[in-house]
Design a protein around this motif. Structure first.
Motif, short mmCIF file in Angstrom:
data_model
loop_
_atom_site.label_atom_id
_atom_site.label_comp_id
_atom_site.label_asym_id
_atom_site.label_seq_id
_atom_site.Cartn_x
_atom_site.Cartn_y
_atom_site.Cartn_z
N ARG A 57 -5.10 -1.36 -8.80
CA ARG A 57 -3.69 -1.02 -8.66
C ARG A 57 -3.06 -1.80 -7.51
O ARG A 57 -1.92 -2.28 -7.62
CB ARG A 57 -3.54 0.49 -8.44
CG ARG A 57 -3.90 1.31 -9.67
CD ARG A 57 -3.43 2.74 -9.54
NE ARG A 57 -4.18 3.52 -8.58
CZ ARG A 57 -5.28 4.23 -8.85
NH1 ARG A 57 -5.78 4.23 -10.09
NH2 ARG A 57 -5.90 4.93 -7.90
N PHE A 58 -3.79 -1.94 -6.41
CA PHE A 58 -3.27 -2.70 -5.27
C PHE A 58 -3.09 -4.17 -5.65
O PHE A 58 -2.06 -4.78 -5.34
CB PHE A 58 -4.22 -2.58 -4.08
CG PHE A 58 -3.80 -3.39 -2.89
CD1 PHE A 58 -2.72 -2.99 -2.10
CD2 PHE A 58 -4.49 -4.55 -2.54
CE1 PHE A 58 -2.32 -3.75 -1.00
CE2 PHE A 58 -4.09 -5.32 -1.44
CZ PHE A 58 -3.01 -4.90 -0.66
N GLU A 59 -4.11 -4.72 -6.33
CA GLU A 59 -4.02 -6.14 -6.74
C GLU A 59 -2.83 -6.35 -7.68
O GLU A 59 -2.11 -7.35 -7.58
CB GLU A 59 -5.32 -6.54 -7.42
CG GLU A 59 -5.44 -8.03 -7.75
CD GLU A 59 -4.76 -8.38 -9.07
OE1 GLU A 59 -4.31 -9.55 -9.21
OE2 GLU A 59 -4.64 -7.51 -9.95
N ARG A 78 0.83 -1.21 0.00
CA ARG A 78 0.00 0.00 0.00
C ARG A 78 0.87 1.26 0.00
O ARG A 78 0.56 2.25 -0.67
CB ARG A 78 -0.94 0.01 1.21
CG ARG A 78 -2.02 -1.07 1.11
CD ARG A 78 -3.17 -0.80 2.05
NE ARG A 78 -4.16 -1.88 1.97
CZ ARG A 78 -5.08 -2.00 1.03
NH1 ARG A 78 -5.13 -1.10 0.06
NH2 ARG A 78 -5.93 -3.01 1.05
N ALA A 79 1.99 1.23 0.74
CA ALA A 79 2.89 2.38 0.76
C ALA A 79 3.52 2.58 -0.62
O ALA A 79 3.65 3.72 -1.10
CB ALA A 79 3.97 2.18 1.81
N ALA A 80 3.91 1.48 -1.28
CA ALA A 80 4.46 1.58 -2.64
C ALA A 80 3.42 2.12 -3.59
O ALA A 80 3.72 2.96 -4.47
CB ALA A 80 4.96 0.21 -3.10
N GLN A 81 2.17 1.68 -3.43
CA GLN A 81 1.08 2.17 -4.29
C GLN A 81 0.91 3.68 -4.16
O GLN A 81 0.79 4.40 -5.16
CB GLN A 81 -0.23 1.46 -3.91
CG GLN A 81 -1.44 1.92 -4.72
CD GLN A 81 -2.72 1.22 -4.28
OE1 GLN A 81 -2.70 0.29 -3.47
NE2 GLN A 81 -3.85 1.65 -4.80
N GLN A 82 0.95 4.17 -2.94
CA GLN A 82 0.79 5.61 -2.72
C GLN A 82 1.92 6.40 -3.38
O GLN A 82 1.68 7.46 -3.99
CB GLN A 82 0.74 5.89 -1.22
CG GLN A 82 -0.51 5.36 -0.54
CD GLN A 82 -0.43 5.45 0.98
OE1 GLN A 82 0.55 5.95 1.54
NE2 GLN A 82 -1.46 4.95 1.65
N GLN A 83 3.14 5.89 -3.28
CA GLN A 83 4.27 6.60 -3.89
C GLN A 83 4.14 6.62 -5.41
O GLN A 83 4.39 7.64 -6.06
CB GLN A 83 5.59 5.94 -3.48
CG GLN A 83 5.91 6.09 -2.00
CD GLN A 83 7.31 5.58 -1.67
OE1 GLN A 83 8.19 5.59 -2.51
NE2 GLN A 83 7.49 5.13 -0.43
N LEU A 84 3.77 5.52 -6.00
CA LEU A 84 3.65 5.45 -7.47
C LEU A 84 2.47 6.29 -7.96
O LEU A 84 2.55 6.93 -9.01
CB LEU A 84 3.52 3.99 -7.91
CG LEU A 84 4.76 3.12 -7.67
CD1 LEU A 84 4.45 1.65 -7.96
CD2 LEU A 84 5.93 3.59 -8.52
N GLU A 85 1.39 6.29 -7.20
CA GLU A 85 0.24 7.12 -7.58
C GLU A 85 0.62 8.60 -7.54
O GLU A 85 0.21 9.39 -8.41
CB GLU A 85 -0.93 6.85 -6.63
CG GLU A 85 -1.59 5.50 -6.89
CD GLU A 85 -2.62 5.15 -5.82
OE1 GLU A 85 -3.40 4.21 -6.04
OE2 GLU A 85 -2.63 5.83 -4.75
#
Length: 379
Positions: A127-129, A94-101
């Motif tokens: 995106r998370f999946e 989830r933290a990686a997702q936030q950074q990429l978003e």
């Protein structure tokens, strides 16, 4: 290979590398590989390697595939790439997702605009999946640094002095198999490289490096052409011409000599066979030569000798020697060309000969016998 017995791979199909388990136990894996030599590469949040890989997987990957980015670049701490390492948790994803978003919404790189848009077109859950299936493996070895790691990986297979020889032969087999695979893929054929193939080659090469055996690397060396054999003026070829051996048999003799010479030289370079062992082996071959070529009875006087009869007798003895079960350099070696080629190496040094008067006839052909006479060696 340690755990997944049925693993197989293909290259340049669904991805750079595709791993598959036909038993269906393990998930299919698609690998993007990024190898940087001139520049170090980057695995920062705006890394082209990351965004190109994500875009490729969004467009082509099925939802049941594991996705791997394998790169020589390294990930800095707390970046998305570091958070998507093998040991990640759901919170890391989830933290990686936030950074990429955040990078995609900022859209600072016009070249990647299509990648950002396509990523943001997915729902947050999608995106998370997607990122749950992504693993980023950074800091991979460059090709130029890989040999020492490969040598270390086979340390339980053969003794230390033979590990590099094993790795070089396994790498040579892999190179040829990969070319064959890519050629089949390019023509539309279905082909997989099964891990059992790799294991079988590893075991076969390791067996050839046992104390009673040696690897044979030159069985398929290209044969000399008739023109090359006809122009060959080496001493061992002149020896065969003295007894008027048929030109096709001379060509085969040149082939045996060349393969034996290359193989013996490689064994020595790789410390698989020491010079003293080769000297002992050559002595055995000289003994075999003596058993066939030493006179059976006292020769007649010079006036009574028939040159043509002597030559024909020598030719028959040469053929008889080639039909004998000659010793191989080690008990489990099965080459055929090593003993025959080694005899020609000895003939090239003038340690043995085929014609009864070979030394005189050959030295007559050499302008300066003392300076041009081959010196004994171990190759």
């Amino acid at each position: 290979m340690d755990d997944e017995v049925t693993l197989r791979l293909s290259m340049e199909t669904a991805d750079d590398i595709e791993f598959d388990d036909p038993s269906g136990i393990e998930a299919r894996e698609l690998w993007q590989t990024k190898h940087h030599l001139v520049r170090r590469g980057s695995l920062g949040n705006s890394s082209p390697d990351i965004w190109k890989s994500l875009h490729n997987w969004i467009e082509t990957a099925e939802n049941d595939c594991e996705l791997v980015l394998f790169s020589t670049a390294s990930a800095s701490a707390a970046t998305a790439a570091a958070l998507l390492a093998q040991s990640r948790t759901a919170d890391d994803v989830r933290a990686a997702q936030q950074q990429l978003e955040a990078v995609a919404r900022k859209a600072g790189n016009d070249d990647h605009a299509a990648y950002y848009t396509r990523f943001l077109d997915l729902t947050a859950d999608q995106r998370f999946e997607l990122l749950c299936r992504v693993t980023i493996l950074g800091g991979a070895s460059r090709a130029t640094d890989m040999t020492d790691q490969l040598v270390a990986s086979v340390r339980k297979t053969v003794p230390a002095l033979r590990r590099r020889a094993l790795v070089e032969r396994l790498r040579g087999w892999w190179h040829a198999r990969a070319i064959q695979h890519l050629d089949l893929i390019a023509t539309g054929s279905i082909d997989w490289i099964d891990m059992v193939e790799v294991e079988n080659q590893l075991h076969r090469i390791a067996q050839s490096l046992r104390d009673e055996n040696l690897p044979l690397d030159y069985g398929d060396l290209p044969e000399p052409t008739p023109e090359e054999a006809a122009q060959d003026d080496r001493v061992f070829v002149e020896q065969l011409r003295l007894i008027m051996l048929h030109h096709e048999r001379i060509r085969m003799a040149v082939y045996d000599h060349n393969r034996a010479f290359e193989q013996r030289s490689r064994w020595q370079r790789e410390h698989l066979l020491d010079p003293e062992h080769l000297k002992d082996y050559d002595r055995l071959l000289v003994e075999e030569w003596k058993r066939v070529f030493l006179p059976i009875e006292e020769p007649p006087s010079a006036d009574e000798q028939d040159e043509e009869a002597s030559r024909r007798a020598a030719l028959n003895r040469y053929m008889a020697l080639g039909q004998r079960p000659l010793p191989e350099v080690r008990p489990e070696v099965r080459s055929g060309y090593i003993p025959l080629g080694s005899l020609h190496i000895l003939a090239d040094r003038l340690e043995i000969g085929w014609h009864p008067d070979w030394l005189r006839l050959l030295t007559d052909r050499l302008d300066s016998p003392e300076s041009e006479m081959p010196q004994p060696g171990v190759a």
